[in-house]
Design a protein around this motif. Structure first.
Motif, PDB file in Angstrom:
ATOM      1  N   MET A  40       6.955  -7.385 -55.541  1.00  0.00           N
ATOM      2  CA  MET A  40       6.644  -6.058 -55.548  1.00  0.00           C
ATOM      3  C   MET A  40       6.757  -5.276 -56.807  1.00  0.00           C
ATOM      4  O   MET A  40       7.471  -5.317 -57.740  1.00  0.00           O
ATOM      5  CB  MET A  40       7.387  -5.327 -54.579  1.00  0.00           C
ATOM      6  N   ALA A  41       5.554  -4.457 -57.164  1.00  0.00           N
ATOM      7  CA  ALA A  41       5.446  -3.518 -58.186  1.00  0.00           C
ATOM      8  C   ALA A  41       6.714  -2.413 -58.060  1.00  0.00           C
ATOM      9  O   ALA A  41       6.724  -2.004 -57.191  1.00  0.00           O
ATOM     10  CB  ALA A  41       4.289  -3.106 -58.412  1.00  0.00           C
ATOM     11  N   GLN A  42       7.076  -2.258 -59.328  1.00  0.00           N
ATOM     12  CA  GLN A  42       8.048  -0.896 -59.505  1.00  0.00           C
ATOM     13  C   GLN A  42       7.618  -0.140 -60.512  1.00  0.00           C
ATOM     14  O   GLN A  42       7.119  -0.611 -61.524  1.00  0.00           O
ATOM     15  CB  GLN A  42       9.494  -1.662 -59.581  1.00  0.00           C
ATOM     16  N   VAL A  43       7.783   1.079 -60.369  1.00  0.00           N
ATOM     17  CA  VAL A  43       7.558   2.189 -61.397  1.00  0.00           C
ATOM     18  C   VAL A  43       8.583   2.766 -62.182  1.00  0.00           C
ATOM     19  O   VAL A  43       9.683   2.981 -61.471  1.00  0.00           O
ATOM     20  CB  VAL A  43       6.605   3.282 -60.637  1.00  0.00           C
ATOM     21  N   THR A  44       8.435   3.151 -63.499  1.00  0.00           N
ATOM     22  CA  THR A  44       9.552   3.797 -64.053  1.00  0.00           C
ATOM     23  C   THR A  44       8.903   5.037 -64.728  1.00  0.00           C
ATOM     24  O   THR A  44       7.806   4.849 -64.803  1.00  0.00           O
ATOM     25  CB  THR A  44      10.354   2.755 -65.015  1.00  0.00           C
ATOM     26  N   ASP A  77      12.625  11.477 -61.826  1.00  0.00           N
ATOM     27  CA  ASP A  77      13.673  10.522 -61.129  1.00  0.00           C
ATOM     28  C   ASP A  77      12.986  10.578 -59.659  1.00  0.00           C
ATOM     29  O   ASP A  77      12.744   9.631 -58.902  1.00  0.00           O
ATOM     30  CB  ASP A  77      15.036  10.649 -61.216  1.00  0.00           C
ATOM     31  N   VAL A 119       9.625   9.020 -59.286  1.00  0.00           N
ATOM     32  CA  VAL A 119       9.802   7.423 -59.365  1.00  0.00           C
ATOM     33  C   VAL A 119      10.284   7.011 -57.862  1.00  0.00           C
ATOM     34  O   VAL A 119       9.630   5.824 -57.511  1.00  0.00           O
ATOM     35  CB  VAL A 119      10.975   7.360 -60.483  1.00  0.00           C
ATOM     36  N   ASN A 120      11.277   7.868 -57.497  1.00  0.00           N
ATOM     37  CA  ASN A 120      11.774   7.416 -56.120  1.00  0.00           C
ATOM     38  C   ASN A 120      10.620   7.389 -55.014  1.00  0.00           C
ATOM     39  O   ASN A 120      10.565   6.475 -54.198  1.00  0.00           O
ATOM     40  CB  ASN A 120      12.798   8.172 -55.805  1.00  0.00           C
ATOM     41  N   ASN A 135       7.970   4.528 -55.698  1.00  0.00           N
ATOM     42  CA  ASN A 135       8.826   3.300 -55.437  1.00  0.00           C
ATOM     43  C   ASN A 135       8.915   3.032 -53.903  1.00  0.00           C
ATOM     44  O   ASN A 135       8.837   1.947 -53.623  1.00  0.00           O
ATOM     45  CB  ASN A 135       9.858   3.095 -56.217  1.00  0.00           C
ATOM     46  N   GLU A 136       9.228   4.131 -53.283  1.00  0.00           N
ATOM     47  CA  GLU A 136       9.454   4.113 -51.762  1.00  0.00           C
ATOM     48  C   GLU A 136       8.006   3.663 -51.186  1.00  0.00           C
ATOM     49  O   GLU A 136       7.950   2.806 -50.421  1.00  0.00           O
ATOM     50  CB  GLU A 136      10.137   5.306 -51.041  1.00  0.00           C
ATOM     51  N   LEU A 173       5.612   2.222 -52.683  1.00  0.00           N
ATOM     52  CA  LEU A 173       5.455   0.685 -53.134  1.00  0.00           C
ATOM     53  C   LEU A 173       5.907  -0.559 -52.160  1.00  0.00           C
ATOM     54  O   LEU A 173       5.610  -1.457 -51.872  1.00  0.00           O
ATOM     55  CB  LEU A 173       5.462   0.612 -54.650  1.00  0.00           C
ATOM     56  N   ALA A 174       7.271   0.044 -51.747  1.00  0.00           N
ATOM     57  CA  ALA A 174       8.122  -1.013 -51.032  1.00  0.00           C
ATOM     58  C   ALA A 174       7.682  -1.003 -49.516  1.00  0.00           C
ATOM     59  O   ALA A 174       7.785  -2.247 -48.923  1.00  0.00           O
ATOM     60  CB  ALA A 174       9.326  -0.267 -50.864  1.00  0.00           C
TER      61      ALA A 174
END
Length: 67
Positions: free
Chosen positions: A1-5, A54, A57-58, A61-62, A64-65
């Motif tokens: 799974m990809a994650q973003v920062t 932040d 990002v959350n 990422n939510e 993408l999850a």
């Protein structure tokens, strides 16, 4: 799974999944197609728009999850 920062460049984030664009647009980043916006980090763009990086990002990422 990809994650973003928050230090990732906007164009790289969009490259992960173009469906992230509506998340950014809903947050108030209406200049996603602007060449200068494409080269900014998510944190830089959030700062310019007075947003919490932040939180963005959350949200991303939510999303993408769920993919």
């Amino acid at each position: 799974m990809a994650q973003v920062t928050k230090d990732m460049i906007i164009s790289d984030i969009i490259g992960i999944d173009t469906n992230i664009i509506p998340i950014l647009m809903r947050a108030g980043m209406h200049c996603i197609g602007c060449p200068s916006a494409q080269g900014e980090s998510l944190e830089e763009a959030a700062f310019v728009h007075g947003m919490d990086a932040d939180e963005l990002v959350n949200q991303i990422n939510e999303y993408l999850a769920t993919k």
